[in-house]
Design an enzyme around this catalytic site. Structure first.
Site, PDB file in Angstrom:
ATOM      1  CB  SER A 281      14.348  -4.144  -1.274  1.00 49.39           C
ATOM      2  OG  SER A 281      13.599  -4.985  -2.788  1.00 49.39           O
ATOM      3  N   GLY A 282      14.575  -3.900   1.451  1.00 55.88           N
ATOM      4  CA  GLY A 282      15.306  -3.275   2.774  1.00 55.88           C
ATOM      5  C   GLY A 282      15.932  -4.016   3.958  1.00 55.88           C
TER       6      GLY A 282
ATOM      7  CG  HIS B  63      19.374  16.178 -33.930  1.00 62.85           C
ATOM      8  ND1 HIS B  63      17.981  16.247 -34.024  1.00 62.85           N
ATOM      9  CD2 HIS B  63      19.772  16.049 -35.463  1.00 62.85           C
ATOM     10  CE1 HIS B  63      17.425  16.174 -35.425  1.00 62.85           C
ATOM     11  NE2 HIS B  63      18.563  15.955 -36.176  1.00 62.85           N
TER      12      HIS B  63
ATOM     13  N   GLY C 131      -4.251  -2.922  -4.785  1.00 62.66           N
ATOM     14  CA  GLY C 131      -3.398  -2.269  -3.937  1.00 62.66           C
ATOM     15  C   GLY C 131      -2.694  -3.243  -2.938  1.00 62.66           C
TER      16      GLY C 131
ATOM     17  CE  LYS D 294       7.502  -4.174 -13.201  1.00 71.52           C
ATOM     18  NZ  LYS D 294       7.425  -2.789 -12.544  1.00 71.52           N
TER      19      LYS D 294
ATOM     20  CB  THR E  26       8.095  -7.950  -3.239  1.00 70.61           C
ATOM     21  OG1 THR E  26       7.416  -7.948  -1.853  1.00 70.61           O
ATOM     22  CG2 THR E  26       6.872  -7.704  -4.172  1.00 70.61           C
ATOM     23  CB  CYS E  27      12.286  -6.058  -5.472  1.00 69.99           C
ATOM     24  SG  CYS E  27      13.310  -5.542  -6.988  1.00 69.99           S
TER      25      CYS E  27
ATOM     26  NE  ARG F 289     -11.465   2.432  -5.654  1.00 73.46           N
ATOM     27  CZ  ARG F 289     -11.334   2.436  -4.233  1.00 73.46           C
ATOM     28  NH1 ARG F 289     -12.138   2.073  -3.510  1.00 73.46           N
ATOM     29  NH2 ARG F 289     -10.300   2.910  -3.819  1.00 73.46           N
TER      30      ARG F 289
ATOM     31  CD  GLU G  64      16.745  16.457 -31.126  1.00 80.09           C
ATOM     32  OE1 GLU G  64      17.383  17.501 -31.312  1.00 80.09           O
ATOM     33  OE2 GLU G  64      16.643  15.587 -31.768  1.00 80.09           O
TER      34      GLU G  64
ATOM     35  CE1 TYR H  40       4.635  -1.010  -9.749  1.00 75.91           C
ATOM     36  CE2 TYR H  40       3.581   0.541  -8.042  1.00 75.91           C
ATOM     37  CZ  TYR H  40       4.330  -0.441  -8.331  1.00 75.91           C
ATOM     38  OH  TYR H  40       5.386  -1.168  -7.664  1.00 75.91           O
TER      39      TYR H  40
ATOM     40  CD  GLU I 193      11.784 -14.157   3.132  1.00 78.03           C
ATOM     41  OE1 GLU I 193      12.049 -12.689   3.340  1.00 78.03           O
ATOM     42  OE2 GLU I 193      10.716 -14.492   2.645  1.00 78.03           O
TER      43      GLU I 193
ATOM     44  NE  ARG J 148      -6.992   6.805  -6.066  1.00 78.43           N
ATOM     45  CZ  ARG J 148      -6.561   6.839  -4.806  1.00 78.43           C
ATOM     46  NH1 ARG J 148      -6.731   7.885  -4.164  1.00 78.43           N
ATOM     47  NH2 ARG J 148      -6.219   5.798  -4.270  1.00 78.43           N
TER      48      ARG J 148
ATOM     49  CG  ASP K 125       6.859  -1.998  -0.197  1.00 72.37           C
ATOM     50  OD1 ASP K 125       7.424  -1.027  -0.515  1.00 72.37           O
ATOM     51  OD2 ASP K 125       6.163  -2.754  -0.981  1.00 72.37           O
TER      52      ASP K 125
ATOM     53  CD  GLU L 295       4.692  -1.591 -13.957  1.00 66.59           C
ATOM     54  OE1 GLU L 295       5.434  -0.633 -14.016  1.00 66.59           O
ATOM     55  OE2 GLU L 295       4.477  -2.656 -13.167  1.00 66.59           O
TER      56      GLU L 295
ATOM     57  CB  CYS M  46      11.185  -4.829  -9.624  1.00 74.44           C
ATOM     58  SG  CYS M  46      10.873  -4.047  -8.082  1.00 74.44           S
TER      59      CYS M  46
HETATM   60  C1  LIG Z   1       4.318  -6.802  -9.126  1.00 70.65           C
HETATM   61  C2  LIG Z   1       4.941  -5.980  -8.587  1.00 70.65           C
HETATM   62  C3  LIG Z   1       5.909  -4.923  -9.273  1.00 70.65           C
HETATM   63  C4  LIG Z   1       6.579  -3.969  -8.768  1.00 70.65           C
HETATM   64  N1  LIG Z   1       7.654  -3.304  -9.474  1.00 70.65           N
HETATM   65  C5  LIG Z   1       8.254  -2.444  -9.287  1.00 70.65           C
HETATM   66  C6  LIG Z   1       9.092  -1.512  -9.816  1.00 70.65           C
HETATM   67  O1  LIG Z   1       9.122  -1.827 -11.206  1.00 70.65           O
HETATM   68  N2  LIG Z   1      10.115  -0.789  -9.217  1.00 70.65           N
HETATM   69  C7  LIG Z   1      10.111  -0.629  -7.868  1.00 70.65           C
HETATM   70  O2  LIG Z   1      10.918   0.262  -7.475  1.00 70.65           O
HETATM   71  N3  LIG Z   1       9.114  -1.174  -7.095  1.00 70.65           N
HETATM   72  C8  LIG Z   1       8.579  -2.222  -7.524  1.00 70.65           C
HETATM   73  N4  LIG Z   1       7.645  -2.821  -6.679  1.00 70.65           N
HETATM   74  C9  LIG Z   1       7.559  -2.591  -5.344  1.00 70.65           C
HETATM   75  C10 LIG Z   1       8.567  -3.341  -4.529  1.00 70.65           C
HETATM   76  O3  LIG Z   1       8.880  -4.646  -5.083  1.00 70.65           O
HETATM   77  C11 LIG Z   1       8.578  -3.075  -3.272  1.00 70.65           C
HETATM   78  O4  LIG Z   1       8.507  -1.912  -2.842  1.00 70.65           O
HETATM   79  C12 LIG Z   1       9.952  -3.393  -2.521  1.00 70.65           C
HETATM   80  O5  LIG Z   1       9.952  -4.992  -2.573  1.00 70.65           O
HETATM   81  C13 LIG Z   1       9.766  -3.392  -0.970  1.00 70.65           C
HETATM   82  O6  LIG Z   1      10.920  -3.943  -0.097  1.00 70.65           O
HETATM   83  P1  LIG Z   1      10.596  -4.238   1.322  1.00 70.65           P
HETATM   84  O7  LIG Z   1      11.995  -4.554   1.544  1.00 70.65           O
HETATM   85  O8  LIG Z   1       9.850  -3.147   1.986  1.00 70.65           O
HETATM   86  O9  LIG Z   1       9.867  -5.552   1.156  1.00 70.65           O
HETATM   87  P2  LIG Z   1       9.758  -7.032   0.449  1.00 70.65           P
HETATM   88  O10 LIG Z   1      10.900  -6.808  -0.706  1.00 70.65           O
HETATM   89  O11 LIG Z   1       8.321  -7.333  -0.048  1.00 70.65           O
HETATM   90  O12 LIG Z   1      10.386  -8.057   1.442  1.00 70.65           O
HETATM   91  C14 LIG Z   1       9.681  -8.562   2.634  1.00 70.65           C
HETATM   92  C15 LIG Z   1       9.864  -9.845   2.829  1.00 70.65           C
HETATM   93  O13 LIG Z   1       9.648 -10.250   4.192  1.00 70.65           O
HETATM   94  C16 LIG Z   1       9.272 -11.554   4.024  1.00 70.65           C
HETATM   95  N5  LIG Z   1       8.313 -11.716   5.341  1.00 70.65           N
HETATM   96  C17 LIG Z   1       7.031 -11.082   5.580  1.00 70.65           C
HETATM   97  N6  LIG Z   1       6.589 -11.487   6.874  1.00 70.65           N
HETATM   98  C18 LIG Z   1       7.825 -12.192   7.580  1.00 70.65           C
HETATM   99  C19 LIG Z   1       7.741 -12.745   8.760  1.00 70.65           C
HETATM  100  N7  LIG Z   1       7.093 -12.462   9.667  1.00 70.65           N
HETATM  101  N8  LIG Z   1       8.981 -13.658   8.933  1.00 70.65           N
HETATM  102  C20 LIG Z   1      10.090 -13.734   8.102  1.00 70.65           C
HETATM  103  N9  LIG Z   1       9.921 -13.266   6.825  1.00 70.65           N
HETATM  104  C21 LIG Z   1       8.848 -12.497   6.408  1.00 70.65           C
HETATM  105  C22 LIG Z   1       8.613 -11.783   2.861  1.00 70.65           C
HETATM  106  O14 LIG Z   1       8.453 -13.117   2.155  1.00 70.65           O
HETATM  107  C23 LIG Z   1       9.510 -10.931   2.120  1.00 70.65           C
HETATM  108  O15 LIG Z   1      10.421 -11.692   1.406  1.00 70.65           O
HETATM  109  C24 LIG Z   1       6.742  -3.916  -7.307  1.00 70.65           C
HETATM  110  C25 LIG Z   1       5.905  -4.664  -6.647  1.00 70.65           C
HETATM  111  C26 LIG Z   1       5.032  -5.768  -7.248  1.00 70.65           C
HETATM  112  C27 LIG Z   1       4.380  -6.467  -6.405  1.00 70.65           C
END
Ligand SMILES: Cc1cc2nc3c(=O)[nH]c(=O)nc-3n(C[C@H](O)[C@H](O)[C@H](O)COP(=O)(O)OP(=O)(O)OC[C@H]3O[C@@H](n4cnc5c(N)ncnc54)[C@H](O)[C@@H]3O)c2cc1C
Length: 461
Positions: free
Chosen positions: A15-16, A438, A264, A51, A42-43, A201, A443, A180, A35, A207, A305, A184, A48
């Protein structure tokens, strides 16, 4: 600058990273992104998106049951797990292609490889051994599931990553965790028909969330047949044929077909070669950054993250965008991490913005609490035993709404809109002045008249 291979090298196309790369390229920077797994991160690939699609799938069962109260006769529905996972996989592939196209369209060079640091201006692509030099490097490697202490049988345990690829729906599943993701997935599997045991735990799930929300969710989960066991941990997992026998800290055992841990996620920095550049790691394990996402090394930045600020997709995207605006767009931009609305896609759904009651009590000299719990209108005919819960926390001095906690249908959608009001500094009087829609559940938010509680000076009066 010209003697470097690229202006910006982004590690991680999640995402970022994707947002930062394409915005920087849009400003004219020469950008390469690496990548190691699948574009989208992840998203899109295992968070996200898949899921939420599973959440939709898991809710049909109750919908079919509820339909009877509205005059429908629904033949005994059946659920086919492989159809769901195949459809999910297709959608994830479509999204991955869309993200890849976006990078391509903006002229970002994609390296399908793991990237590690050689020094502060050089990364090595492990697939080819090639090195790339960059003026600026952005770490956007996300997080990774954490499994806790190395207990016997840990190799049998799956994380959320694997749930999307299970060959069949587990008839029984034990999930350890109370955050969460754990709750979920407990609701997803229960909704799809699995027998679910949640082991946590702490004294109660979720929490960090408001105590009323935590209590309400636990009751609702238990009403839906989920066994919620708090105050215990998993000490060992034995494989017994096709089953797993999970040992808990109180000496009891639970037998299931799958064991999942969602205890976590840790910032993904292992093996990145950070020791070669000397980025400072914060106490929480994330890369330490300043308000412009700059690390302790001048030309290295980190977003999402991996910085362990607020681990949510929109936050990672905003941080990536702000980074590119700051460095390449001539618009120094800080991300405001206050009042970030968020949802938990449990059954019922949760939407939250602002402070919990406990936090508000600490921060507000005077605090008024408004809350209501009621039977959703749909449940009157369906007969479903569920309650909606709304809570508003109001600063008794300024009248500003400092927290809103919603539990009920579409709470995630509602909190997005309430989030705007809270971010703008809306007061309780503003909520009250807004005409109700309503008949809706929402509401109730503008008709909360009776204080459930007043703290601080008001309590003493
Ligand atoms: C099951 C689950 C459900 C979620 N649900 C939600 C939700 O409903 N709403 C929400 O807002 N957030 C949700 N999240 C959190 C969300 O997915 C993350 O906050 C978000 O993806 C973070 O984006 P990012 O860019 O930091 O990292 P990521 O999206 O994790 O991207 C990091 C990328 O870097 C790559 N990478 C890592 N190391 C290297 C390397 N050395 N070289 C090359 N590539 C590499 C990885 O393969 C990955 O593709 C969820 C997460 C999970 C696990």
């Amino acid at each position: 600058m010209a003697d470097r291979d690229v202006d910006l090298f982004v590690i991680g196309a999640g995402s970022g990273g994707v947002r930062a790369a394409r915005v920087a390229a849009g400003y004219g920077a020469r950008v390469m992104i690496a990548e190691e797994y699948r574009v989208g991160g992840t998203c899109v690939i295992r968070g996200c998106v898949p899921k939420k699609l599973m959440v939709y799938a898991s809710r049909f069962g109750e919908e079919f049951e509820d339909a009877a109260g509205f005059g429908w006769t629904v033949p005994q529905p059946t659920f086919h797990w492989p159809s769901l996972t195949a459809n999910l996989a297709r959608e994830v592939t479509r999204l991955e292609a869309a993200y890849t196209n976006t990078l391509d369209k903006w002229g970002v060079t994609l390296a399908k490889s793991r990237a590690v640091f050689e020094d502060a201006h050089t990364v090595r692509l492990t697939e080819t051994g090639e090195t790339v030099s960059a003026e600026t490097i952005l770490i956007a490697t996300g997080g990774w599931p954490h499994y806790g202490p190395d207990i016997p049988g840990l190799e049998h345990v799956i994380s959320s990553n694997e749930t999307f690829h299970l060959p069949e729906l587990p008839k029984r599943i034990l999930i350890q965790g109370g955050g969460y993701i754990a709750v979920e997935f407990a609701c997803i599997f229960a909704g799809l028909g699995s027998e679910v045991t949640l082991v946590y735990r702490g004294h109660n799930i979720l929490r960090g969330f408001d105590d009323d929300v935590r209590e309400h969710l636990r009751n609702e989960m238990q009403m839906r047949g989920i066994t919620v066991t708090c105050g215990h941990t998993v000490t060992a997992v034995d494989k017994a044929g096709d089953e797993f026998v999970t040992h808990l800290s109180d000496g009891s055992t639970v037998t299931t077909d799958k064991v999942m841990f969602a205890i976590g996620r840790r910032p993904n920095i292992m093996g990145l070669g950070l020791e070669n550049v000397g980025c400072h790691i914060a106490e929480h394990g994330g890369i330490h950054v300043d308000e412009y996402s700059r690390t302790s090394v001048m030309n290295i930045y980190a977003v999402g993250d991996v910085t362990h600020r607020i681990n949510l997709t929109p936050v990672a995207i905003r941080e990536g965008h702000a980074f590119a605006d700051t460095l390449y767009g001539g618009k120094p931009t800080r991300v405001d991490h206050a009042n970030v609305p968020t949802a938990v896609f449990t059954e019922p759904e949760i939407g939250v913005v602002g402070l919990t009651e406990a936090e508000a009590r600490e921060q507000c000299e005077k605090l008024d609490v408004y809350k209501t719990t009621f039977r959703p209108m749909k449940a009157t005919l369906s007969g479903r035993d569920t309650r909606t819960f709304f809570k508003l926390l109001v600063d008794g001095v300024t009248d500003r709404v400092v927290g809103c906690h919603l539990m009920g249908p579409d709470a995630g959608e509602l909190i997005q809109v309430v989030g705007i009001a809270v971010k703008m500094g809306a007061t309780k009087a503003d909520f009250d002045a807004t005409m109700a829609v309503h008949p809706t559940a929402a509401e109730e938010l503008v008709t909360l008249r009776e204080k459930a509680m007043s703290y601080g000076r008001a309590a003493a009066e």
